[in-house]
Write an enzyme that holds these catalytic residues in place. Structure first.
Site, PDB file in Angstrom:
ATOM      1  N   HIS A  11       0.839  -1.208   0.000  1.00  0.00           N
ATOM      2  CA  HIS A  11       0.000   0.000   0.000  1.00  0.00           C
ATOM      3  C   HIS A  11       0.876   1.261   0.000  1.00  0.00           C
ATOM      4  O   HIS A  11       0.640   2.193  -0.782  1.00  0.00           O
ATOM      5  CB  HIS A  11      -0.909  -0.039   1.240  1.00  0.00           C
ATOM      6  N   GLU A  12       1.887   1.292   0.856  1.00  0.00           N
ATOM      7  CA  GLU A  12       2.756   2.466   0.941  1.00  0.00           C
ATOM      8  C   GLU A  12       3.622   2.608  -0.310  1.00  0.00           C
ATOM      9  O   GLU A  12       3.894   3.726  -0.761  1.00  0.00           O
ATOM     10  CB  GLU A  12       3.641   2.392   2.187  1.00  0.00           C
ATOM     11  N   HIS A  51       1.748   4.407  -2.950  1.00  0.00           N
ATOM     12  CA  HIS A  51       1.759   5.851  -2.728  1.00  0.00           C
ATOM     13  C   HIS A  51       3.015   6.489  -3.328  1.00  0.00           C
ATOM     14  O   HIS A  51       2.957   7.571  -3.917  1.00  0.00           O
ATOM     15  CB  HIS A  51       1.721   6.158  -1.225  1.00  0.00           C
ATOM     16  N   GLU A  61      -6.150   6.993  -0.947  1.00  0.00           N
ATOM     17  CA  GLU A  61      -6.210   5.788  -0.128  1.00  0.00           C
ATOM     18  C   GLU A  61      -6.929   4.664  -0.865  1.00  0.00           C
ATOM     19  O   GLU A  61      -6.507   3.512  -0.814  1.00  0.00           O
ATOM     20  CB  GLU A  61      -6.911   6.078   1.203  1.00  0.00           C
TER      21      GLU A  61
END
Length: 345
Positions: free
Chosen positions: A152-153, A156, A257
């Site tokens: 997930h990070e 980003h 997100e």
């Protein structure tokens, strides 16, 4: 929201942040010009327009530097995060390296926040960035769940929305008194001397527009009024500009997100792991109790879940954050991704 929509929203956010920076730089130039007119005139800047251009350009450069370099350092310091290397944390570093390779991206730096509060975030940079996880996150999640959060990070960072959020966090943090260059660079015993020197220098510079003799009561009164007006006008306009950036970054934070959840789940091929991680972390720390003055889209708005890296105090104010979509909605969308992957298989 698709990646193309997120890219368009990030582009619009960056453009508006730069425009706000430019507007703020021009305001600061207008406030400083009367004080520095004499000094700049001796340097050959005879016209007011030339002085505005030089001062505005200087302030804009300082702002851009602060947003790109200083903010990154301060975000890591706020989370009490220290960089790690493969020798000290081989398992975590190997996970990040493996997932970065799957994402076809440069391996970012990795840092661990010294707190038992489970959370994570990514700090963007021009070339690469830093993935931050807390000790509590590593201890709380299983291996698959940790992979899901790291993926997930990484999304980003790959999508560059971490960079945009890093840029957008500076002015709101400045207004919220999160950053103080003087406190960080000058020892406490020397600060009165620095403030005294600044006031003396300002008083001498004020002779360029004060029509009373220096040292007279009238001159001192006019100096006090000039300082007050400069500080008040600058503070009010800074607050207005920061409010606009908070609004923009919160909208972007919610959108990014969903995209990071979806693409991170597809990267690992295991949406259920991220669902489990979100549910576990949401139960571990409920709605944070924070001082209302700190309710801005800063570090909390950049984290996996918006409780940051601090536990709320029982006697604090309850602040409803809108920087993230509800966890239940994120989980529902991840389950849709799981169905899509099953159909593809």
């Amino acid at each position: 929201m698709g990646r193309d929509d997120l890219t368009a929203q990030m582009g619009a956010t960056v453009a508006l942040v730069v425009l706000i920076d430019l507007a703020f730089a021009l305001v600061v130039a207008a406030l400083l010009e009367p004080w520095l007119a004499g000094v700049l005139a001796t340097l050959g800047l005879a016209s007011t327009a030339a002085r505005y251009a030089v001062l505005g350009g200087f302030v804009l450069c300082v702002l851009l530097w602060a947003q790109l370099q200083y903010t990154r350092r301060e975000l890591l310091a706020e989370a009490d995060a220290d960089p790690i290397d493969p020798a000290t944390h081989p398992d975590l570093h190997a996970r990040v390296t493996r997932l970065a390779s799957l994402a076809d991206m440069r391996v970012p730096a990795v840092a661990i926040a010294d707190t038992d509060v489970p959370n994570s975030f990514a700090v963007g940079g021009l070339r690469t960035g830093t993935v931050v996880v807390s000790d509590g996150l590593v201890e709380t999640l299983s291996g698959d769940e940790l992979d899901a959060v790291i993926a997930h990070e990484l999304v980003h960072l790959k999508n560059r929305d971490a960079l945009v959020m890093t840029l957008a966090s500076f002015l709101p943090a400045l207004v919220s008194d999160e950053y103080s260059l003087l406190e960080e660079t000058v020892p406490e015993p020397q600060r009165p001397v620095v403030w005294g020197a600044a006031l003396l220098g300002g008083y001498l510079l004020s002779s360029a527009f004060i029509d009373a003799p220096l040292g007279s009561l009238t001159g001192l009164a006019q100096f006090g009024v000039a300082v007050a007006l400069t500080v008040v006008v600058g503070g009010v306009l800074l607050g207005l500009f920061a409010t606009l950036i908070v609004f923009l970054s919160r909208r972007l934070s919610r959108s990014r997100e969903f995209v990071a959840d979806r693409d991170g789940a597809r990267l690992t091929g295991n949406p259920a792991a991220l669902v489990s991680a979100l549910a576990t972390l949401d139960e571990t720390i409920t709605t944070p109790e924070r001082d209302a003055r700190r309710a801005y889209a800063g570090l909390e708005g950049m984290c996996l879940l918006p409780h940051g890296f601090e536990r709320g105090d029982d006697d604090g104010f309850r602040v409803e954050t809108r920087s993230h979509p509800p966890t239940e909605e994120r989980i529902a969308r991840l389950r849709e991704v799981a169905v899509e992957l099953e159909r593809a298989v």
